[in-house]
Design an enzyme around this catalytic site. Structure first.
Site, mmCIF file in Angstrom:
data_model
loop_
_atom_site.group_PDB
_atom_site.id
_atom_site.type_symbol
_atom_site.label_atom_id
_atom_site.label_comp_id
_atom_site.label_asym_id
_atom_site.label_seq_id
_atom_site.Cartn_x
_atom_site.Cartn_y
_atom_site.Cartn_z
ATOM 1 N N GLY A 234 0.830 -1.203 0.000
ATOM 2 C CA GLY A 234 0.000 0.000 0.000
ATOM 3 C C GLY A 234 0.860 1.245 0.000
ATOM 4 C CB SER A 235 -0.035 4.688 0.801
ATOM 5 O OG SER A 235 -0.587 4.508 2.087
ATOM 6 N N GLY A 239 2.160 2.269 5.368
ATOM 7 C CA GLY A 239 3.232 1.299 5.612
ATOM 8 C C GLY A 239 4.049 1.655 6.847
ATOM 9 C CD GLU A 256 6.847 -5.547 -2.286
ATOM 10 O OE1 GLU A 256 7.297 -4.520 -2.824
ATOM 11 O OE2 GLU A 256 7.354 -6.668 -2.413
ATOM 12 C CB CYS A 291 3.340 -0.165 -7.026
ATOM 13 S SG CYS A 291 3.442 -1.888 -7.536
ATOM 14 C CD GLU A 392 2.807 5.818 -5.979
ATOM 15 O OE1 GLU A 392 2.405 5.942 -4.818
ATOM 16 O OE2 GLU A 392 3.050 4.721 -6.510
HETATM 17 P P1 NAP Z 1 -3.312 2.310 1.420
HETATM 18 O O1 NAP Z 1 -4.280 3.367 1.661
HETATM 19 O O2 NAP Z 1 -2.004 2.354 2.112
HETATM 20 O O3 NAP Z 1 -4.050 0.925 1.728
HETATM 21 C C1 NAP Z 1 -3.442 -0.323 1.499
HETATM 22 C C2 NAP Z 1 -4.114 -1.385 2.334
HETATM 23 O O4 NAP Z 1 -3.829 -1.131 3.716
HETATM 24 C C3 NAP Z 1 -5.640 -1.400 2.225
HETATM 25 O O5 NAP Z 1 -6.085 -2.738 2.335
HETATM 26 C C4 NAP Z 1 -6.052 -0.604 3.441
HETATM 27 O O6 NAP Z 1 -7.365 -0.895 3.875
HETATM 28 C C5 NAP Z 1 -5.034 -1.102 4.445
HETATM 29 N N1 NAP Z 1 -4.857 -0.275 5.633
HETATM 30 C C6 NAP Z 1 -5.069 1.051 5.802
HETATM 31 N N2 NAP Z 1 -4.798 1.416 7.067
HETATM 32 C C7 NAP Z 1 -4.386 0.302 7.718
HETATM 33 C C8 NAP Z 1 -3.968 0.027 9.047
HETATM 34 N N3 NAP Z 1 -3.899 0.981 9.973
HETATM 35 N N4 NAP Z 1 -3.624 -1.228 9.369
HETATM 36 C C9 NAP Z 1 -3.686 -2.220 8.457
HETATM 37 N N5 NAP Z 1 -4.093 -2.034 7.177
HETATM 38 C C10 NAP Z 1 -4.427 -0.780 6.808
HETATM 39 O O7 NAP Z 1 -2.928 2.190 -0.131
HETATM 40 P P2 NAP Z 1 -3.917 2.186 -1.373
HETATM 41 O O8 NAP Z 1 -4.343 3.583 -1.602
HETATM 42 O O9 NAP Z 1 -4.924 1.119 -1.223
HETATM 43 O O10 NAP Z 1 -2.925 1.710 -2.526
HETATM 44 C C11 NAP Z 1 -2.188 2.591 -3.292
HETATM 45 C C12 NAP Z 1 -0.744 2.639 -2.845
HETATM 46 O O11 NAP Z 1 -0.207 1.327 -2.810
HETATM 47 C C13 NAP Z 1 0.158 3.390 -3.797
HETATM 48 O O12 NAP Z 1 1.065 4.185 -3.084
HETATM 49 C C14 NAP Z 1 0.906 2.298 -4.533
HETATM 50 O O13 NAP Z 1 2.127 2.669 -5.077
HETATM 51 C C15 NAP Z 1 1.054 1.288 -3.471
HETATM 52 N N6 NAP Z 1 1.290 -0.016 -4.042
HETATM 53 C C16 NAP Z 1 2.524 -0.595 -3.903
HETATM 54 C C17 NAP Z 1 2.779 -1.825 -4.488
HETATM 55 C C18 NAP Z 1 4.113 -2.500 -4.349
HETATM 56 O O14 NAP Z 1 4.191 -3.692 -4.620
HETATM 57 N N7 NAP Z 1 5.165 -1.811 -3.964
HETATM 58 C C19 NAP Z 1 1.793 -2.454 -5.226
HETATM 59 C C20 NAP Z 1 0.563 -1.815 -5.365
HETATM 60 C C21 NAP Z 1 0.313 -0.608 -4.760
HETATM 61 P P3 NAP Z 1 -8.604 0.066 3.502
HETATM 62 O O15 NAP Z 1 -8.778 -0.014 2.064
HETATM 63 O O16 NAP Z 1 -9.722 -0.543 4.272
HETATM 64 O O17 NAP Z 1 -8.234 1.437 3.986
HETATM 65 MG MG MG Z 2 5.510 11.404 -10.270
#
Ligand code: NAP
Ligand code: MG
Length: 494
Positions: A234-235, A239, A256, A291, A392
């Site tokens: 995730g973000s 993270g 990740e 990502c 990003e």
């Molecule tokens: P996010 O807001 O960080 O959420 C990711 C996951 O974490 C979701 O399932 C979210 O649940 C959960 N989450 C949120 N708060 C949490 C907590 N306190 N404890 C445990 N889990 C929690 O990210 P996103 O907006 O869904 O995804 C986009 C980001 O992910 C981008 O920055 C992208 O670059 C990154 N990403 C990275 C990779 C990689 O492999 N490096 C791959 C794909 C995406 P909820 O939806 O219920 O809030």
């Molecule tokens: Mg950029």
């Protein structure tokens, strides 16, 4: 056959059975292409549900972890078969996935295929995993082996939910862990149905599923004392929060996180329509919400105009609309919040006087106005201090900038807090590898970028703010294990 008219309601899956959330709560999911269209409802788990899911995984752990690698590999291969056994069901989940997520059908099918492939790939490591390293004395005889950690919490984002699940779940299972999976709130139903199918093939309690709001169930999951490993995608901000939460129990984490991938197009790069198509998909597949998408494109000044012309022409051919329609090549952004992130970044570049072209064809202007759409926006040679370069964007917008020397290109690529992936485009393989070795990124693709060039047999992950540790490959399996060294006086063991 399913009753397509009935409103879908997805459930939790705990201890070998489907369950509604503890108090019957659900939440609504709408179609990002048609935000007033209710697609279905997902169970909104409570803390008690999370506790039950962890307990179930903990109870299932001893038996699952004692199976041989070959036995677990059999299960994984059965899962892969079962996921595609009913083609009507594959079709149904793929359409649901497009309706709740926005991405076009080909991409939902691609993700579903990848998930099955990654089960088979993880299973194929059985012999290698079963082989312990042996060191003979003097001074000691030692077996270096590994044990699974226990219950793993797998947290998946909304952007590529099934492929990313495929980078954690089969690996966790193959290593002998049992799991609780939490998909993202914004893309929960197709993942929930898929995870339930997977769980049905496995012994009771090995795979558990909770959906709902992270503000309620996120911390209770990652801080649960029986959770022995957290694998999060995730973000960056979330993270870091997850790592802080996990620290109290010294629970190890894999993170990740985001990326701001640079593509370096050298003056001897191939500039064919095929190459421009690869660049387009590298930047804009899944509406740029990947990502490992190209998020900054650096082009040698001698070919800058040619690349801008060729790349812009490809972007102009795209058809932006509802991902269910066969002519659509780019769907909406997944949610209103992410759309605002992207449009704010474009607006900032516009206000700074950047040269911007919004490309592509929009057959249905009314749909475009109401849905979470953004045409692919190209920002030509913007100021390097703008967010479109520094941050990003995670959506359909891309800065394209000239450089003069290799040194400058490397310095620009590395001038970032992120370090997920990168690419070098040249017809000279020696030059490509020489430059790749100098880029601070977990993966460097040559003459391609993004999911199409990702080798699932190789470890995947990032430097710097892009994360900690690696998923995929053999390394992605053994991260779910603890090393154990068994030693004796020389001659006793071997
Ligand atoms: P996010 O807001 O960080 O959420 C990711 C996951 O974490 C979701 O399932 C979210 O649940 C959960 N989450 C949120 N708060 C949490 C907590 N306190 N404890 C445990 N889990 C929690 O990210 P996103 O907006 O869904 O995804 C986009 C980001 O992910 C981008 O920055 C992208 O670059 C990154 N990403 C990275 C990779 C990689 O492999 N490096 C791959 C794909 C995406 P909820 O939806 O219920 O809030
Ligand atoms: Mg950029």
């Amino acid at each position: 056959m399913r009753n397509e008219d009935a409103l879908l309601e997805t459930e939790l899956y705990i201890d070998g059975e489907r369950r509604t959330a503890g108090n019957g709560r659900t939440y609504d999911l709408f179609n990002p292409a048609r935000p007033d269209e209710l697609v279905g409802k997902a169970a909104k788990a409570t803390i008690e549900d999370v506790n039950a899911a962890v307990k179930s995984a903990h109870t299932a752990f001893p038996a699952w972890s004692r199976l041989s690698y070959a036995e677990r590999a059999d299960y994984l291969n059965k899962v892969a078969d079962y996921l595609v056994a009913d083609q009507d069901d594959v079709e149904y989940r793929s359409i649901l996935f497009t309706r709740e997520h926005g991405k076009i059908r080909q991409e939902t099918l691609l993700e579903m295929t990848r998930l099955g492939d990654r089960f088979r790939l993880s299973a194929s490591y059985a012999d290698r995993l079963a082989t312990d390293e042996k060191i003979s004395g003097p001074p000691l005889d030692t077996i270096i082996t590994r044990q699974p950690r226990g219950v793993a919490a797998l947290i998946v984002p909304w952007n590529w939910p099934l492929s990313i699940l495929g980078a954690k779940l089969p690996q966790a299972l193959m290593s002998g862990n049992t799991v609780v999976v939490k998909p993202a709130e914004n893309s929960a139903m197709a993942p929930a149905l898929t995870i339930q199918k997977i769980a049905e093939v496995l012994p009771r309690g090995v795979v558990n599923l909770v959906t709902g709001s992270s503000s309620e169930i996120g911390d209770p999951l990652t801080t649960h004392p029986l959770v022995r490993y957290v694998n999060f995608t995730g973000s960056v901000d979330v993270g870091k929060h997850v790592m802080k939460m996990a620290a109290d129990n010294l629970t190890p984490v894999t993170l990740e996180l985001g990326g701001n991938d640079a593509a370096i197009i050298l003056e001897d790069a191939e500039l064919s329509p095929e190459a421009f198509t690869k660049m387009y998909l590298g930047a804009f597949m899944s509406s740029g919400q990947i990502c490992m998408a190209i998020k900054r494109m650096y082009v040698h000044r001698s070919i800058y105009d040619d690349v801008v012309d060729g790349f812009t022409a490809i972007c102009e051919q795209q058809v932006i609309g509802d991902g269910l329609l066969p002519e659509t090549t780019m769907g909406p952004v997944n949610n209103a919040k992410q759309l605002k992130v992207v449009t704010d970044i474009i607006d900032q570049a516009r206000a700074a006087g950047s040269d911007i072209k919004e490309c592509g064809q929009v057959p249905d202007e009314d749909l475009y106005a109401k849905g979470y759409f953004q045409r692919p926006a190209l920002i030509y040679n913007p100021d390097q201090s703008l967010d479109i370069v520094r941050e990003e964007q995670f959506g359909p917008a891309l800065p394209i900038m000239p450089f003069d020397t290799e040194e400058e290109a490397i310095a620009l690529a590395n001038d970032s807090n992120f370090g997920l992936c990168s690419s070098v485009w040249t017809q000279d393989p020696d030059r490509a590898v020489r430059l790749a070795r100098r880029i601070e990124a977990g993966c460097t693709f040559l003459n391609n970028h993004g999911p199409a060039s990702q080798d699932a047999r190789a470890p995947f992950g990032g430097f710097k703010d892009s994360g900690i540790s690696r998923n995929l490959g053999y390394e992605g399996i053994i991260q779910f294990q603890e090393y154990q060294s068994i030693s004796s006086a020389p001659g006793y063991l071997f």
